[in-house]
Scaffold this active site. Structure first.
Site, short mmCIF file in Angstrom:
data_model
loop_
_atom_site.label_atom_id
_atom_site.label_comp_id
_atom_site.label_asym_id
_atom_site.label_seq_id
_atom_site.Cartn_x
_atom_site.Cartn_y
_atom_site.Cartn_z
N GLU A 1 0.86 -1.19 0.00
CA GLU A 1 0.00 0.00 0.00
C GLU A 1 0.89 1.23 0.00
OE1 GLU A 1 -3.50 -0.21 2.33
OE2 GLU A 1 -3.64 1.96 2.61
N ARG A 2 0.60 2.13 -0.93
CA ARG A 2 1.43 3.33 -1.11
C ARG A 2 2.90 2.97 -1.35
NH1 ARG A 2 -3.00 5.92 -2.36
NH2 ARG A 2 -4.47 6.06 -0.66
N ASN B 1 -3.28 -1.44 7.64
CA ASN B 1 -4.62 -1.89 7.25
C ASN B 1 -4.54 -3.41 7.12
OD1 ASN B 1 -5.96 0.67 6.98
ND2 ASN B 1 -4.75 0.99 5.12
N GLU C 1 -10.44 5.22 9.49
CA GLU C 1 -10.72 4.91 8.09
C GLU C 1 -11.38 3.53 7.95
OE1 GLU C 1 -6.92 5.57 6.12
OE2 GLU C 1 -7.31 7.72 6.02
N ARG D 1 -1.87 3.90 16.87
CA ARG D 1 -1.82 5.08 16.00
C ARG D 1 -2.90 6.10 16.36
NH1 ARG D 1 -2.21 4.45 10.44
NH2 ARG D 1 -0.44 5.71 9.81
N LYS E 1 1.24 10.96 13.65
CA LYS E 1 1.82 11.49 12.42
C LYS E 1 2.38 12.88 12.69
CE LYS E 1 -1.00 8.88 9.18
NZ LYS E 1 -1.58 8.82 7.83
N ASP F 1 -2.04 14.51 6.79
CA ASP F 1 -1.60 13.22 6.27
C ASP F 1 -0.39 13.37 5.35
OD1 ASP F 1 -1.60 10.51 5.83
OD2 ASP F 1 -3.15 10.56 4.28
N GLU G 1 5.51 9.68 13.76
CA GLU G 1 5.52 8.91 12.52
C GLU G 1 5.81 9.81 11.33
OE1 GLU G 1 2.34 5.88 12.05
OE2 GLU G 1 2.06 6.66 10.03
N GLU H 1 4.18 9.10 -0.76
CA GLU H 1 2.79 9.10 -1.22
C GLU H 1 2.37 10.44 -1.82
OE1 GLU H 1 0.05 7.99 1.82
OE2 GLU H 1 -1.72 8.43 0.62
N GLU I 1 7.58 21.34 -3.36
CA GLU I 1 6.53 22.17 -2.74
C GLU I 1 6.13 23.32 -3.67
OE1 GLU I 1 7.75 24.50 0.65
OE2 GLU I 1 5.74 24.44 1.51
N TRP J 1 -13.40 13.36 2.86
CA TRP J 1 -12.15 13.09 3.58
C TRP J 1 -11.65 14.26 4.44
CZ3 TRP J 1 -10.41 8.17 3.69
CH2 TRP J 1 -10.92 7.30 2.73
#
Lengths: 652, 652
Positions: B141-142, B184, B267, B300, B341, B346, B368, B374, B484, B514
């Site tokens: 994932e990612r 996940n 999520e 988390r 995080k 995110d 984190e 991503e 950026e 979201w």
């Protein structure tokens, strides 16, 4: 397995099944007619004779007529006997279904001899079904009704009772051809043409009983991917020989095979351009291979640059089909049909009629509709497309004195199927009306769509009380217009989520390579396709349309943003500004959907519970989605234009 | 198999491998140290002794020291012998790698005894690897570097030589913990905790050789989905007993098992909320099961409403972690780490530091980071994140007098891994610098990131000429800032394509559930998170930050749109208007990427051809993508604001 009877519920056969019927003639379709009547008699106590025996029958179905086309039939009544004559099996079958539709009315009074014949010889459904489940597109590309009727676990399923039941339903609305696999022909499906043609033959046997010929979508690259040839050049003798051999082998197992459907040089599919050949070269090669057996190639005109730069405002996807194909008029073989989507883009809720239709007088054009609701609610929203299709078919590209699209479509009417292995065939039970309407409009393109819908209601809900009939009309008649109101405004199109195309995404395709833009800025919105200042697309039309579309003063409101970029304050013929029209229609559309849901809720008890519940559940999703459309479109244009709603409603 | 040596090329071991070394001590990690030196000596002609034997050695690696932590080591030199002492195997291994990094410099002159110890006890990589390929998320994932290093064809692959090579690279940059599966936790992966723990043990054996403990991501629903219990209520005795048993069984096969990583009530993942319990209840239940064996639960804090209504401007996703967790401060068990995080959203290219960090003094917080790119170019763009991470770790939530994030992260530093089975480990060869920097910053959070990068360059390209070193600095040093510049401006975040998160989609998440909005309209852009007029998020900070962020006058430019909705004409501290800043940075960002590509092209011949070609090829994609970003963002804001570029450049 429980097959939903759709528009052929057993009760419909009472009038025929309770009488004395004579069937005259021989052949597979006469057997089918005989079987249909026999089943009805078994249920309702009537009797059935066959062959030359005479007697005092209520209904005679007689194959012996002459002077009629294979699909035509006559109907008459001398006061005692209802008589159907045909000279071909299909005609007889269609005659029977006609009598079934009439019900008791077929058996009362006298009736002068009337001849029925389909306006279009080819009335076809294209299935975008994959044999192998595609990692992105699933089993049925743009399918919203479960898996494929034809393919499961990587193989054909002719034993699946619903293939035959499906063929029967199609025949009862006049369809006579089916393409059984996706126009995007992936690796597995390519083999249906050669080593796996036996599976196609099994499906063809099921369809044949109901007078339906089977077609295959093939890849233009077949000679290389299947035949191992170094090229698929349509002028290469080895390539032509390969196709000739492949076609010969197909006809050996499917003697009434209909032909090929080809998507070439389109969205990445292989095609003749790779060899410096024209689309006529490509189509004619396949036509030549099919000609000895009476087959047809359907060559899709859906060719455009799908890697367009959104920064480039001179390229116009709407122009592409015309630009590619009009120069080839007269070059296509007689058994090649150029299959044209009804609009220049891609089955949006509102598009002008493709200017290609009428512009190629020396080419057999087929018109493609989309029954599967890719851009029109994906069978989660009620959206009966009859009025839209009827507008297309009645459109006269050269003005009132010229022919209608329904007459110009000499190559037939083709619809992308909306059916899957869902218990209700189409996912949303009311989407069955779209499938039925396709068939009936192909038979009679100038039919009044509301009458077709009434017919569908009468068949699907036999003996329905007036309240149910009225309710069904209330939720279906205007549903296309309702859907249009809460989605992309004034013909501008798209504004959907990329990829799956469900739900709002106003800028979803705005900066994409797909050629689908609305160019909204803080001052205005729409695509300038005029000759004078835009892409020149409007000039692809004959008069009077070229002139009508050229100016915002004459362009019909519902297509305004398709043809013109106008300020938000531009006043429509209806008297409203563009921005206020956007707000108004979006609030109205949701209100109409809410009202439809209310009407449907009131029909509880008049519709069988499973069907009622399925529709009710889909209305919840439709309402949720419609409100998203309303609020996102309104918010988008309010944030951009800064113009408040004239009626002070909430915009986010 | 060809394993890219990354920052451990054989040449690096010349200084050690050409000398006489003595290794003193016993244990698996001493064996590893011995093996490393032996291999080096074999290659470079040095000699190696082991055990208590004395002699005139150039290097002594001695485990006998006391008074040091398990991971600490000392380094000294008396003019003749370089001496590394440690009291734990890990310390000895880190000491060896330190000497290797120093190279010849470790063997010259005198060196007073210096003690090295990691600032953070836990330095971890989380792998979002799935065992079974996920239909949407794929195997990793990612992940942007191929398949998983750990899992293939549905099973662990400890025999895959690269697991050990990976462990060695990680140890050489100071990593001491790895979670081997996705947070996940899907159905297949849930079983790693129980019947498939043997496969985890095989991986753990590989990592153990390099002092790395293995952790597992587990599903909070494990007692129901694996244990067949009716509930997963953390206060239910049967549930607690089930976890205790499961943990006991894990430690039976993995005695040094690190513990669990849990994404709960996040999520859509299951969690304690379903039972009316708090996150502390949930975490403490797992902590209790792990405590007897010295394990840790990483819980988390990524908990927010992912089904938010975009119409609702009062709910603020950025507030969520603080609002959920601060009330629980002091309730978490000592062996529970709350993993936060670094930013409140995110892993965007620019976010403020999460206000949760510093706000829970009685809780062990882990911070984190996301090494996998991503939202920062997906390892197709060069984007070295060292400066961003360093800013986060040096940030002082209570102002200059308070502690830095790097000190507050008592639970450790965790990074989501950017590694896969790609030949270059990270897809983009230059993305290895991100992985290396993670490890080194976890060891020393206040390290100067440019020095870390210099170290990485020195190791990865040993004996590099100055031109190469300068070139690598030129393309990497400012790459984060460049990225950026051409993506989302002034801290506003997102503006990516939904789902995969690659490439521009300015409104991609604007009308989504979201919680990720920019609220751009024709007048201005940004999210008002002030206390006075906005969501109140700014008030979650301690002083001075609450005050600094509260007003656009004091808010740093780079975070302006994160905290405030301002008119396009708002003048930044830098003197430019917001809209002109958007245009300028987007043109600059692309120009900088073009310059980096030019610099890279000039390094041909100084970098091995495969690596050079891979980077060159990715620059093509980066440039293509950067131009899309520039043109779409500029076009979006020009169409909305109507303000032309002050320098007259082309905006579409």
């Amino acid at each position: 397995m429980d097959v939903d009877p759709a528009w052929l519920p057993p009760a419909l056969f009472r009038a025929v099944g309770s009488r004395r019927t004579l069937v005259r003639g021989v052949g597979e379709l006469v057997d089918t007619v005989h079987g249909e009547v026999a089943t009805a008699c078994q249920r309702f106590g009537g009797s059935l004779a066959r062959g030359p025996r005479d007697g005092s029958c209520d209904l005679v179905l007689d194959l012996s007529a002459s002077g009629l086309g294979d699909e035509d039939f006559t109907l008459s009544r001398d006061g005692r006997t209802t008589m159907v004559t045909a000279s071909g099996g299909r005609g007889l079958l269609y005659g029977l279904f006609h009598v079934v539709r009439l019900g008791e009315a077929a058996f009362g009074g006298a009736r002068a001899r009337e001849t029925h014949r389909p306006a279009l010889a080819l009335r076809m459904l294209d299935h975008w079904d994959n044999v192998a489940v595609h990692p992105v597109m699933g089993q049925v590309e743009r399918g919203y009704a479960g898996g494929s009727l034809f393919w499961k676990d990587g193989r054909a399923r002719p034993e699946y009772g619903r293939v035959r039941a499906y063929a029967r339903l199609l025949a009862a609305c006049g369809i006579n051809a089916v393409a059984v696999n996706n126009v995007n022909v992936h690796d597995t499906e390519a083999h249906l043409l050669t080593d796996r043609v036996g599976e196609v033959a099994l499906l063809a046997a099921e369809f044949r009983r109901y007078g339906i010929r089977v077609h295959l979508s093939v890849t233009f690259a077949a000679p290389t991917v299947l035949g191992g040839l170094p090229s698929a050049d349509p002028l290469d003798a080895a390539v032509r020989a390969w196709w000739a051999g492949a076609v010969r082998d197909v006809y050996e197992v499917i003697p009434d095979f209909g032909g090929f459907v080809v998507k070439a040089d389109s969205e990445g599919r292989p095609g003749p351009f790779a060899y410096g050949r024209s689309h006529a070269d490509g189509a004619n090669m396949l036509a030549a291979a099919l000609a000895p057996y009476g087959g047809t190639v359907h060559w899709r005109a859906f060719v455009y640059d799908h890697r367009q730069d959104w920064r480039d405002r001179t390229t116009d996807r709407a122009r592409a089909a015309y630009d590619h194909f009009v120069p080839l008029d007269g070059e296509f073989a007689p058994n090649a049909v150029l299959q044209v989507k009804h609009g220049p883009m891609d089955f949006q809720v509102r598009e002008p009629v493709s200017p290609l239709i009428g512009a190629m007088p020396r080419t057999r054009l087929g018109v493609e509709l989309q029954a599967t609701q890719e851009y029109t609610g994906q069978q989660r929203h009620v959206c009966w497309l009859g009025p839209m299709w009827s507008q297309v078919l009645r459109f006269r590209p050269e003005g009132e004195a010229g022919a209608a699209v329904g007459e110009l479509a000499r190559g037939g009417l083709v619809a992308v199927s909306n059916v899957g292995d869902d218990p209700f065939w189409t996912g949303h039970p009311l989407a069955q009306a779209n499938l039925y309407t396709c068939g009936r409009l192909a038979w009679q393109p100038d039919a009044e769509p509301r009458d077709v819908l009434g017919e569908w209601i009468g068949l699907t809900f036999p003996d329905a009380p007036k309240r149910l009939v009225d309710g069904l009309h209330a939720v279906l008649d205007g549903s296309w217009r309702t859907y249009e109101k809460y989605t992309a405004p004034l013909g501008v199109g798209f504004m959907v989520q990329p990829g799956h195309h469900y739900g709002p995404g106003v800028d979803g395709y705005e900066y994409s390579p797909w050629g689908t833009y609305h160019f909204a800025d803080r001052d205005g919105v729409g695509v300038d396709r005029s000759r004078a200042t835009g892409t020149g697309y409007a000039a692809q039309y004959a008069q009077p349309w070229a002139e009508v579309y050229e100016s915002p003063r004459t362009c019909p409101d519902e297509l305004l943003l398709f043809f013109h970029h106008v300020p938000y304050g531009h006043v429509l013929h209806g008297g409203s500004t563009v921005i206020q029209h956007i707000y108004d229609t979006h609030f109205e559309g949701v209100a109409e959907a809410e009202e439809a849901r209310r009407v449907w809720a009131g029909l509880t008890g008049l519709v069988d519970p499973a069907r009622h519940a399925r529709v009710a559940e889909r209305y919840e999703e439709q309402l949720h989605s419609a409100r998203e459309w309303r609020d996102q479109v309104n918010a988008y244009f309010f944030r951009k234009s800064g113009v408040p709603d004239g009626r002070g409603r909430r915009i986010y």
